[in-house]
Design a protein around this motif. Structure first.
Motif, PDB file in Angstrom:
ATOM      1  N   ARG A 177       0.822  -1.201   0.000  1.00  0.00           N
ATOM      2  CA  ARG A 177       0.000   0.000   0.000  1.00  0.00           C
ATOM      3  C   ARG A 177       0.859   1.254   0.000  1.00  0.00           C
ATOM      4  O   ARG A 177       1.812   1.363   0.769  1.00  0.00           O
ATOM      5  N   ASN A 178       0.515   2.199  -0.856  1.00  0.00           N
ATOM      6  CA  ASN A 178       1.144   3.518  -0.809  1.00  0.00           C
ATOM      7  C   ASN A 178       0.478   4.364   0.268  1.00  0.00           C
ATOM      8  O   ASN A 178      -0.601   4.040   0.761  1.00  0.00           O
ATOM      9  N   THR A 179       1.124   5.451   0.640  1.00  0.00           N
ATOM     10  CA  THR A 179       0.557   6.350   1.647  1.00  0.00           C
ATOM     11  C   THR A 179      -0.488   7.262   1.011  1.00  0.00           C
ATOM     12  O   THR A 179      -0.551   7.410  -0.209  1.00  0.00           O
ATOM     13  N   VAL A 180      -1.279   7.898   1.843  1.00  0.00           N
ATOM     14  CA  VAL A 180      -2.284   8.836   1.358  1.00  0.00           C
ATOM     15  C   VAL A 180      -1.651   9.956   0.525  1.00  0.00           C
ATOM     16  O   VAL A 180      -2.126  10.248  -0.583  1.00  0.00           O
ATOM     17  N   PRO A 181      -0.580  10.622   1.002  1.00  0.00           N
ATOM     18  CA  PRO A 181       0.018  11.678   0.168  1.00  0.00           C
ATOM     19  C   PRO A 181       0.502  11.164  -1.180  1.00  0.00           C
ATOM     20  O   PRO A 181       0.398  11.869  -2.189  1.00  0.00           O
ATOM     21  N   GLU A 182       1.039   9.955  -1.216  1.00  0.00           N
ATOM     22  CA  GLU A 182       1.513   9.405  -2.489  1.00  0.00           C
ATOM     23  C   GLU A 182       0.358   9.182  -3.460  1.00  0.00           C
ATOM     24  O   GLU A 182       0.480   9.462  -4.655  1.00  0.00           O
ATOM     25  N   GLY A 226      -6.649  18.797   1.839  1.00  0.00           N
ATOM     26  CA  GLY A 226      -6.371  19.876   2.796  1.00  0.00           C
ATOM     27  C   GLY A 226      -6.844  19.509   4.192  1.00  0.00           C
ATOM     28  O   GLY A 226      -6.131  19.722   5.189  1.00  0.00           O
ATOM     29  N   TRP A 227      -8.054  18.973   4.300  1.00  0.00           N
ATOM     30  CA  TRP A 227      -8.552  18.489   5.606  1.00  0.00           C
ATOM     31  C   TRP A 227      -7.636  17.406   6.165  1.00  0.00           C
ATOM     32  O   TRP A 227      -7.348  17.382   7.377  1.00  0.00           O
ATOM     33  N   TRP A 228      -7.207  16.489   5.292  1.00  0.00           N
ATOM     34  CA  TRP A 228      -6.342  15.392   5.744  1.00  0.00           C
ATOM     35  C   TRP A 228      -5.035  15.947   6.316  1.00  0.00           C
ATOM     36  O   TRP A 228      -4.569  15.476   7.374  1.00  0.00           O
ATOM     37  N   LEU A 229      -4.446  16.915   5.649  1.00  0.00           N
ATOM     38  CA  LEU A 229      -3.205  17.510   6.152  1.00  0.00           C
ATOM     39  C   LEU A 229      -3.433  18.214   7.485  1.00  0.00           C
ATOM     40  O   LEU A 229      -2.611  18.118   8.401  1.00  0.00           O
ATOM     41  N   GLN A 230      -4.546  18.884   7.606  1.00  0.00           N
ATOM     42  CA  GLN A 230      -4.838  19.647   8.823  1.00  0.00           C
ATOM     43  C   GLN A 230      -5.189  18.741   9.992  1.00  0.00           C
ATOM     44  O   GLN A 230      -4.808  18.995  11.136  1.00  0.00           O
ATOM     45  N   ASN A 231      -6.002  17.709   9.726  1.00  0.00           N
ATOM     46  CA  ASN A 231      -6.359  16.690  10.720  1.00  0.00           C
ATOM     47  C   ASN A 231      -6.785  17.300  12.063  1.00  0.00           C
ATOM     48  O   ASN A 231      -6.168  17.063  13.104  1.00  0.00           O
ATOM     49  N   PRO A 232      -7.871  18.073  12.105  1.00  0.00           N
ATOM     50  CA  PRO A 232      -8.227  18.823  13.312  1.00  0.00           C
ATOM     51  C   PRO A 232      -8.566  17.967  14.528  1.00  0.00           C
ATOM     52  O   PRO A 232      -8.371  18.405  15.655  1.00  0.00           O
ATOM     53  N   PRO A 246       4.319  15.995   0.034  1.00  0.00           N
ATOM     54  CA  PRO A 246       5.588  15.817  -0.692  1.00  0.00           C
ATOM     55  C   PRO A 246       5.963  17.010  -1.559  1.00  0.00           C
ATOM     56  O   PRO A 246       7.146  17.240  -1.826  1.00  0.00           O
ATOM     57  N   ASP A 247       4.965  17.773  -1.994  1.00  0.00           N
ATOM     58  CA  ASP A 247       5.242  18.933  -2.846  1.00  0.00           C
ATOM     59  C   ASP A 247       5.475  20.209  -2.042  1.00  0.00           C
ATOM     60  O   ASP A 247       5.650  21.292  -2.623  1.00  0.00           O
ATOM     61  N   GLY A 248       5.456  20.094  -0.719  1.00  0.00           N
ATOM     62  CA  GLY A 248       5.801  21.227   0.128  1.00  0.00           C
ATOM     63  C   GLY A 248       4.685  22.211   0.404  1.00  0.00           C
ATOM     64  O   GLY A 248       4.928  23.293   0.958  1.00  0.00           O
ATOM     65  N   HIS A 249       3.453  21.879   0.052  1.00  0.00           N
ATOM     66  CA  HIS A 249       2.335  22.786   0.292  1.00  0.00           C
ATOM     67  C   HIS A 249       1.675  22.473   1.632  1.00  0.00           C
ATOM     68  O   HIS A 249       1.683  21.334   2.092  1.00  0.00           O
ATOM     69  N   ASN A 250       1.067  23.496   2.218  1.00  0.00           N
ATOM     70  CA  ASN A 250       0.336  23.268   3.458  1.00  0.00           C
ATOM     71  C   ASN A 250      -1.164  23.147   3.162  1.00  0.00           C
ATOM     72  O   ASN A 250      -1.616  23.315   2.025  1.00  0.00           O
ATOM     73  N   ALA A 251      -1.929  22.872   4.212  1.00  0.00           N
ATOM     74  CA  ALA A 251      -3.369  22.684   4.036  1.00  0.00           C
ATOM     75  C   ALA A 251      -4.015  23.922   3.420  1.00  0.00           C
ATOM     76  O   ALA A 251      -4.904  23.818   2.563  1.00  0.00           O
ATOM     77  N   GLN A 252      -3.548  25.106   3.864  1.00  0.00           N
ATOM     78  CA  GLN A 252      -4.161  26.332   3.377  1.00  0.00           C
ATOM     79  C   GLN A 252      -3.995  26.498   1.872  1.00  0.00           C
ATOM     80  O   GLN A 252      -4.899  27.001   1.183  1.00  0.00           O
ATOM     81  N   TRP A 253      -2.858  26.064   1.350  1.00  0.00           N
ATOM     82  CA  TRP A 253      -2.636  26.127  -0.094  1.00  0.00           C
ATOM     83  C   TRP A 253      -3.675  25.296  -0.822  1.00  0.00           C
ATOM     84  O   TRP A 253      -4.221  25.716  -1.845  1.00  0.00           O
ATOM     85  N   TYR A 254      -3.962  24.116  -0.295  1.00  0.00           N
ATOM     86  CA  TYR A 254      -4.935  23.234  -0.951  1.00  0.00           C
ATOM     87  C   TYR A 254      -6.357  23.772  -0.834  1.00  0.00           C
ATOM     88  O   TYR A 254      -7.157  23.636  -1.773  1.00  0.00           O
ATOM     89  N   PHE A 255      -6.682  24.390   0.290  1.00  0.00           N
ATOM     90  CA  PHE A 255      -8.013  25.000   0.404  1.00  0.00           C
ATOM     91  C   PHE A 255      -8.176  26.129  -0.614  1.00  0.00           C
ATOM     92  O   PHE A 255      -9.244  26.286  -1.220  1.00  0.00           O
ATOM     93  N   GLN A 256      -7.113  26.902  -0.800  1.00  0.00           N
ATOM     94  CA  GLN A 256      -7.187  27.989  -1.775  1.00  0.00           C
ATOM     95  C   GLN A 256      -7.341  27.440  -3.190  1.00  0.00           C
ATOM     96  O   GLN A 256      -8.122  27.968  -3.998  1.00  0.00           O
TER      97      GLN A 256
END
Length: 648
Positions: A177-182, A226-232, A246-256
């Motif tokens: 199995r690959n990881t979620v980010p992959e 984005g939600w997955w990265l934030q994991n509230p 892996p691409d260096g972005h944060n959750a906020q980048w993905y929400f935008q």
């Protein structure tokens, strides 16, 4: 993965209705696709056609449909439910495990289709005559299936035996199995970005994938990731992986990104648009309308092209039988053939009409849905456009003539209300225990009314409003009861243009910078404005030209939060299979679904009971199916490590 030889997913057409014969998608059934088949133009075309057809094995498949709804705030199990349904409720009726989680319905189908897509993408370039737009359809479906899998199971394999995203032609019994980010960054995002670039604005065929559809899924995938990265709420993932991109972005980048792409799709709709009223979206005669971006198609004109018998449904895929699950057994309703002395006769008979259909009584709405989710039944048309709340006499279509008698021995005629689910609790208490007028289902009576009644707090696992929006629609009834035992010959809607507004609004609530006039409240109000427009009173069975849009918009909260968006999503998409994924994405499942009210499963049960659920964090992922584990040549420890934690 074991055995990735590609099954002929279906012997039926995916797109069936068109204004032009040249726009139909032709399909020939095959028992298997040999690897060499994909090295031809015909093979590529056949592989892409099968990708549309594979949707029928997922959407309209009732056991998968069950996993998307039962156990949420929308749905619980109904009186005739077996363990397939009860276990998903997480309320003490069983424990979800690898052998009973019906998420297995998507595992094999998705991976088989992914490998078909791999074959098409890999070989199309070598052929040299396949257009980029056609390859883009395969890229969309590969991303579509991986997105469905990663939301359901967490990280899943990108290597099916021949290398990551490579076409596999030999049976393998190992899997990693690959990881979620992959999965997101190697498969879903690149495929959707390329699909948007190469897909047409209007579909190649009726119902074909388009730029708008790919934008919707890319925006939704960015939002979900984005939600997955934030994991509230610190929900665990698997395989274990840092919540970093892996691409260096944060959750906020993905929400935008989610916001920007959704808004771009709204502003550049191509042929797509919102329907004028909510009723128009789901009314059977208006199927395949321009709000629908993707559907699993069926037809009443041919059993072959329907992929299912036209007279009797099999209760298995590829039939569209999801709509049966929330259809209770209304055929048990009785009226009287005589006045003054109750002589029971069936007055609402099984019929192939959208408000009726084939009853299975496997799933039902909670009381909270009726009282809270759809609290506004006056201004908001969506309750009326979602449920069947009035059951009308149709005995004349079964060769029974004349009037019958109902409550208070008042005469009733075909088309009259025999049973009504009231919009609110009546001032005069309902008499559920009368011994004179026998509804045969434990319904109540009120003074002066001819119809039996059930109030919102009286709905039970046995008797509840039916799900009108998924009911059957056929044009071949010819004044009779038609073919109510067949699977639905309607398409099952998968993606709607309206969801772009919800995605952009949710991203805005999560902090995306918004454009002028397109705040979260603005976007939600587009949907609410439409919900206030009536052209038909579904349960009154009459024209209703009324515009409550101003009231709907005025009552939207000034500050829209995630819970409000989720409530609006439920009003818009109730019973369509969105809910579990919405609650898992936002990590609101336990908060919103840990208890519910419903009356019991027996005749005459009209006392609400509060039921509690134990929604543990590990349940936010479904278990890897037992069939997959059994098929792999791995040690017990390796299989244990492959399975999602909590299910071993």
């Amino acid at each position: 993965m074991k055995a990735i030889y590609l099954k002929a997913i279906i012997g039926a057409t995916a797109m069936l209705i068109s204004t032009s014969c040249s726009k139909l998608l032709e399909e020939q059934p095959r028992s298997i696709y040999e690897p060499g088949f994909f090295k031809t133009e015909k093979g590529v075309a056949g592989g892409i056609t099968s990708m549309y057809a594979h949707l029928r094995y997922i959407y309209g498949q009732a056991y998968y449909y069950n996993t998307c709804l039962t156990g949420t705030d929308e749905v619980t199990w109904a009186q005739s439910a077996d363990q397939n349904f009860k276990v998903m409720d997480i309320s003490g009726e069983g424990i979800i495990d690898a052998s009973n989680s019906r998420a297995d319905a998507i595992w094999g189908i998705c991976f088989s289709n992914i490998n078909t897509a791999n074959g098409v993408i890999e070989n199309a370039t070598e052929i040299g005559t396949i257009s980029n737009s056609l390859i883009a359809e395969a890229r969309f479906f590969r991303a579509f299936d991986y997105f469905l899998l990663v939301q359901t199971f967490g990280g899943v394999p990108l290597d099916l035996g021949a290398g990551e995203l490579k076409f596999n032609t030999s049976a393998v019994t190992k899997s990693v199995r690959n990881t979620v980010p992959e999965v997101y960054t190697k498969a879903i995002f690149p495929d959707l970005l390329k699909a948007i670039e190469d897909l047409p604005t209007s579909g190649r065929v009726t119902g074909g994938v388009t730029k708008a559809l790919a934008r919707l899924y890319l925006a939704k995938a960015y939002l979900t990731y984005g939600w997955w990265l934030q994991n509230p709420n610190n929900i665990p993932t698997y395989p274990e992986s840092p919540r970093t991109d892996p691409d260096g972005h944060n959750a906020q980048w993905y929400f935008q990104q989610a916001y920007d792409i959704a808004i771009h799709a709204i502003d550049n709709p191509g042929p797509f648009k919102l329907q004028e009223t909510f009723y128009d979206v789901n009314e059977g005669s208006n199927d395949r309308n321009l709000e629908i971006l993707l559907y699993a198609d069926h037809t009443e004109t041919s059993a072959f092209y329907n992929a299912g018998d036209l007279t009797y449904g099999s209760g298995s895929a590829p039939d569209n039988f999801a709509g049966w699950m929330m259809t209770w057994n209304y055929t048990n309703i009785r009226s009287s053939s005589t006045s003054g002395n109750w002589t029971s006769i069936s007055s609402v008979r099984r019929e192939a009409q959208q408000h009726l259909g084939r009853p299975w009584t496997r799933m039902c709405p909670t009381i909270g849905v009726i009282e809270n989710t759809f609290a506004d039944k006056v201004n908001d048309s969506r309750y009326d456009g979602t449920f069947t709340t009035v059951y009308r006499g149709n005995w004349d279509k079964d060769n029974v003539s004349g009037s019958l008698f109902n409550v208070n021995f008042l005469p009733v005629n075909p088309g009259d209300a025999i049973l009504t689910f009231l919009n609110e609790e009546p001032i005069v208490p309902i008499d559920y225990s009368n011994s004179v007028y026998n509804s045969n289902i434990g319904a109540g009576i009120l003074p002066g009314r001819a119809d039996f009644v059930v109030s919102p707090r009286g709905i039970s696992r046995l008797v509840y409003p039916g799900l009108w929006k998924l009911g059957p629609y056929r044009t071949d009834n010819d004044g009779t009861l038609g073919q109510p035992n067949a699977g639905s010959t309607r398409p099952f809607n998968i993606a709607k243009f309206s969801e772009l507004y919800f995605i952009a609004a949710e991203a805005a609530v999560k902090g995306a910078t918004t454009q002028a006039g397109k705040t979260a409240r603005d976007l939600i109000n587009v949907i609410r404005y439409r919900a206030g427009k009536w052209r038909w009173d579904n349960n009154g069975n009459t024209v209703k030209l009324q515009d409550n849009s101003a009231n709907m918009v005025a009552t939207t909260p000034i500050t829209v939060d995630i819970n409000y968006i989720l409530a609006e999503r439920s009003r818009e998409y109730y019973g369509e299979g969105y809910r579990w994924y919405d609650l898992v994405r936002t990590q609101k499942w336990a908060e919103l679904s840990s208890s519910y009210e419903i009356c019991g499963p027996n005749i005459g049960d009209h006392t609400p009971i509060t039921v509690t659920r134990s929604i543990q964090p590990y349940l936010y992922l479904r278990p890897i199916p037992l069939g997959q584990l059994d098929a792999m040549d791995m040690t017990l420890e390796e299989k244990k490590a492959y399975q999602n934690p909590g299910y071993n």
